[in-house]
Design a protein around this motif. Structure first.
Motif, PDB file in Angstrom:
ATOM      1  N   ASN A 157       0.861  -1.184   0.000  1.00 51.48           N
ATOM      2  CA  ASN A 157       0.000   0.000   0.000  1.00 51.48           C
ATOM      3  C   ASN A 157       0.899   1.237   0.000  1.00 51.48           C
ATOM      4  N   LEU A 158       0.875   1.993  -1.099  1.00 57.44           N
ATOM      5  CA  LEU A 158       1.777   3.128  -1.264  1.00 57.44           C
ATOM      6  C   LEU A 158       1.369   4.320  -0.416  1.00 57.44           C
ATOM      7  N   TRP A 159       0.103   4.402  -0.046  1.00 56.85           N
ATOM      8  CA  TRP A 159      -0.372   5.557   0.729  1.00 56.85           C
ATOM      9  C   TRP A 159      -0.519   5.243   2.212  1.00 56.85           C
ATOM     10  N   ARG A 160      -0.853   4.006   2.538  1.00 51.59           N
ATOM     11  CA  ARG A 160      -0.981   3.584   3.942  1.00 51.59           C
ATOM     12  C   ARG A 160      -0.228   2.273   4.130  1.00 51.59           C
ATOM     13  N   PRO A 161       1.105   2.321   4.173  1.00 50.83           N
ATOM     14  CA  PRO A 161       1.890   1.087   4.311  1.00 50.83           C
ATOM     15  C   PRO A 161       1.522   0.286   5.551  1.00 50.83           C
ATOM     16  N   ASP A 162       0.998   0.956   6.581  1.00 52.01           N
ATOM     17  CA  ASP A 162       0.656   0.263   7.819  1.00 52.01           C
ATOM     18  C   ASP A 162      -0.534  -0.660   7.655  1.00 52.01           C
ATOM     19  N   TRP A 163      -1.259  -0.549   6.554  1.00 58.18           N
ATOM     20  CA  TRP A 163      -2.387  -1.444   6.324  1.00 58.18           C
ATOM     21  C   TRP A 163      -1.953  -2.818   5.810  1.00 58.18           C
ATOM     22  N   GLY A 164      -0.728  -2.917   5.346  1.00 62.37           N
ATOM     23  CA  GLY A 164      -0.262  -4.188   4.803  1.00 62.37           C
ATOM     24  C   GLY A 164      -0.453  -4.283   3.299  1.00 62.37           C
ATOM     25  N   THR A 165      -0.119  -5.445   2.722  1.00 62.32           N
ATOM     26  CA  THR A 165      -0.201  -5.639   1.277  1.00 62.32           C
ATOM     27  C   THR A 165      -1.631  -5.850   0.807  1.00 62.32           C
ATOM     28  N   ASP A 166      -1.851  -5.582  -0.458  1.00 65.13           N
ATOM     29  CA  ASP A 166      -3.148  -5.781  -1.122  1.00 65.13           C
ATOM     30  C   ASP A 166      -4.279  -5.037  -0.406  1.00 65.13           C
ATOM     31  N   SER A 167      -3.975  -3.899   0.181  1.00 60.88           N
ATOM     32  CA  SER A 167      -4.980  -3.203   0.991  1.00 60.88           C
ATOM     33  C   SER A 167      -5.399  -1.852   0.414  1.00 60.88           C
ATOM     34  N   ALA A 168      -4.774  -1.417  -0.674  1.00 65.33           N
ATOM     35  CA  ALA A 168      -5.132  -0.127  -1.273  1.00 65.33           C
ATOM     36  C   ALA A 168      -6.435  -0.292  -2.040  1.00 65.33           C
ATOM     37  N   VAL A 169      -7.491   0.336  -1.576  1.00 65.36           N
ATOM     38  CA  VAL A 169      -8.813   0.125  -2.152  1.00 65.36           C
ATOM     39  C   VAL A 169      -9.538   1.461  -2.300  1.00 65.36           C
ATOM     40  N   PHE A 170     -10.332   1.539  -3.369  1.00 62.86           N
ATOM     41  CA  PHE A 170     -11.054   2.774  -3.693  1.00 62.86           C
ATOM     42  C   PHE A 170     -12.453   2.412  -4.174  1.00 62.86           C
ATOM     43  N   HIS A 171     -13.393   3.325  -3.978  1.00 66.24           N
ATOM     44  CA  HIS A 171     -14.709   3.148  -4.585  1.00 66.24           C
ATOM     45  C   HIS A 171     -14.564   3.120  -6.107  1.00 66.24           C
ATOM     46  N   ALA A 172     -15.241   2.178  -6.737  1.00 65.53           N
ATOM     47  CA  ALA A 172     -15.238   2.107  -8.205  1.00 65.53           C
ATOM     48  C   ALA A 172     -16.437   2.885  -8.735  1.00 65.53           C
ATOM     49  N   ARG A 173     -16.394   4.198  -8.541  1.00 67.84           N
ATOM     50  CA  ARG A 173     -17.501   5.047  -8.989  1.00 67.84           C
ATOM     51  C   ARG A 173     -16.926   6.329  -9.589  1.00 67.84           C
ATOM     52  N   LEU A 174     -17.778   7.083 -10.242  1.00 66.92           N
ATOM     53  CA  LEU A 174     -17.334   8.267 -10.969  1.00 66.92           C
ATOM     54  C   LEU A 174     -17.216   9.508 -10.108  1.00 66.92           C
ATOM     55  N   GLN A 175     -17.521   9.395  -8.844  1.00 70.23           N
ATOM     56  CA  GLN A 175     -17.378  10.552  -7.958  1.00 70.23           C
ATOM     57  C   GLN A 175     -15.945  11.059  -8.038  1.00 70.23           C
ATOM     58  N   GLU A 176     -15.794  12.349  -8.257  1.00 68.40           N
ATOM     59  CA  GLU A 176     -14.479  12.928  -8.566  1.00 68.40           C
ATOM     60  C   GLU A 176     -13.429  12.590  -7.523  1.00 68.40           C
ATOM     61  N   GLU A 177     -13.781  12.685  -6.269  1.00 70.01           N
ATOM     62  CA  GLU A 177     -12.820  12.438  -5.205  1.00 70.01           C
ATOM     63  C   GLU A 177     -12.279  11.020  -5.253  1.00 70.01           C
ATOM     64  N   CYS A 178     -13.124  10.078  -5.666  1.00 71.34           N
ATOM     65  CA  CYS A 178     -12.702   8.682  -5.746  1.00 71.34           C
ATOM     66  C   CYS A 178     -11.962   8.388  -7.050  1.00 71.34           C
ATOM     67  N   SER A 179     -12.548   8.811  -8.174  1.00 67.75           N
ATOM     68  CA  SER A 179     -11.946   8.501  -9.471  1.00 67.75           C
ATOM     69  C   SER A 179     -10.592   9.182  -9.645  1.00 67.75           C
ATOM     70  N   ASN A 180     -10.451  10.423  -9.169  1.00 60.26           N
ATOM     71  CA  ASN A 180      -9.160  11.103  -9.255  1.00 60.26           C
ATOM     72  C   ASN A 180      -8.114  10.409  -8.398  1.00 60.26           C
ATOM     73  N   ALA A 181      -8.535   9.923  -7.242  1.00 62.98           N
ATOM     74  CA  ALA A 181      -7.606   9.215  -6.361  1.00 62.98           C
ATOM     75  C   ALA A 181      -7.140   7.920  -7.013  1.00 62.98           C
ATOM     76  N   VAL A 182      -8.059   7.205  -7.684  1.00 68.13           N
ATOM     77  CA  VAL A 182      -7.684   5.977  -8.384  1.00 68.13           C
ATOM     78  C   VAL A 182      -6.646   6.289  -9.454  1.00 68.13           C
ATOM     79  N   TRP A 183      -6.875   7.362 -10.203  1.00 70.24           N
ATOM     80  CA  TRP A 183      -5.930   7.740 -11.271  1.00 70.24           C
ATOM     81  C   TRP A 183      -4.559   8.082 -10.688  1.00 70.24           C
ATOM     82  N   ARG A 184      -4.525   8.867  -9.591  1.00 70.67           N
ATOM     83  CA  ARG A 184      -3.250   9.245  -8.987  1.00 70.67           C
ATOM     84  C   ARG A 184      -2.536   8.030  -8.399  1.00 70.67           C
ATOM     85  N   TYR A 185      -3.306   7.152  -7.767  1.00 72.44           N
ATOM     86  CA  TYR A 185      -2.675   5.970  -7.183  1.00 72.44           C
ATOM     87  C   TYR A 185      -2.147   5.043  -8.272  1.00 72.44           C
TER      88      TYR A 185
END
Length: 258
Positions: free
Chosen positions: A199-227
């Motif tokens: 997890n590049l943003w929250r390493p303390d969460w462990g592996t395979d833990s970076a998760v985002f809403h799969a929706r078009l809401q700007e705050e979520c979709s922009n975060a997915v693109w940046r990540y």
């Protein structure tokens, strides 16, 4: 120096080209003259001299650019003489023959001296006649600490640190398993995009833990693109080929988060 430079001071919106003819502006428009104060390398400089570079002393890059421009004119006029037409079938318009002395990209020598150091060694710069210089009034402000025009490097660094701290504080406040974009929980009825690997943003969460809403809401979709951009820069798309190929990871049944 130029309007296209990455940095400029907010003290002035006055951009001018040197006060020479054929600089790409209308004749009579105020330009940079001897005595003007211009911005260069975050400092205020007095213009001591402006002079045309003799044509036989043009640097190689200027000469090459000029030859390319002239060659395009020759090619165009040859095509016009041969009866070639435009893509929509109209005759080619005649182009005026370019003249070196009127070329807006021809080089000029500009001699500068720091305003607050009148005995300092002048700087000799070479620039296109069409270069735009940010011009300052006689009364301007400098940083008390570093003497740079604001925003100085120190102020920019402090602002960057503040933004990064705010970003880090926000990420650290997100509960484990929530969307790293909006910070809200992801329910069992929601689709989500999960990135495998550390997890590049929250390493303390462990592996395979970076998760985002799969929706078009700007705050979520922009975060997915940046990540995803950072994820690929780390080469994690190569380590996880099922999600590589340049497209955004698609949610699947395994991506549903309870």
């Amino acid at each position: 120096m130029s309007r296209n430079s990455e940095w400029s001071t907010a003290q002035s919106r006055d951009y001018r080209r040197v006060a020479l003819p054929h600089n790409g502006y209308r004749e009579g428009v105020p330009g940079v003259e001897v005595g003007s104060i211009v911005v260069y390398e975050r400092q205020a400089w007095r213009v001591l001299e402006i002079r045309e570079k003799p044509e036989d002393l043009w640097p190689a890059d200027f000469e090459q650019a000029w030859q390319s421009k002239f060659a395009r004119w020759v090619e165009h006029e040859a095509a016009r003489a041969a009866g070639e037409v435009t893509s929509w079938g109209a005759p080619l318009d005649a182009w005026s023959e370019p003249v070196r002395a009127r070329w807006y990209y021809r080089p000029v020598n500009v001699v500068l001296q720091q305003v607050d150091k009148p005995k300092s060694k002048p700087r000799h710069l070479l620039a296109p006649v069409s270069c735009e210089w940010q011009v300052l009034p006689e009364h301007y402000v400098v940083c008390r600490v570093c003497s740079e025009l604001p925003p100085c490097r120190h102020a920019e660094t402090e602002a960057t640190v503040d933004r990064e701290m705010e970003k880090a504080d926000r990420l650290m406040s997100i509960p484990r398993g929530a969307c790293l974009g909006c910070g809200e929980a992801i329910t069992s009825r929601m689709k989500a995009t999960r990135f495998p690997g550390p997890n590049l943003w929250r390493p303390d969460w462990g592996t395979d833990s970076a998760v985002f809403h799969a929706r078009l809401q700007e705050e979520c979709s922009n975060a997915v693109w940046r990540y995803e951009t950072q994820w690929k820069e780390q080469g994690l798309n190569v380590l996880n080929p099922t999600l590589s190929g340049g497209s955004k990871p698609e949610p699947n049944e395994g991506d549903q988060v309870t």
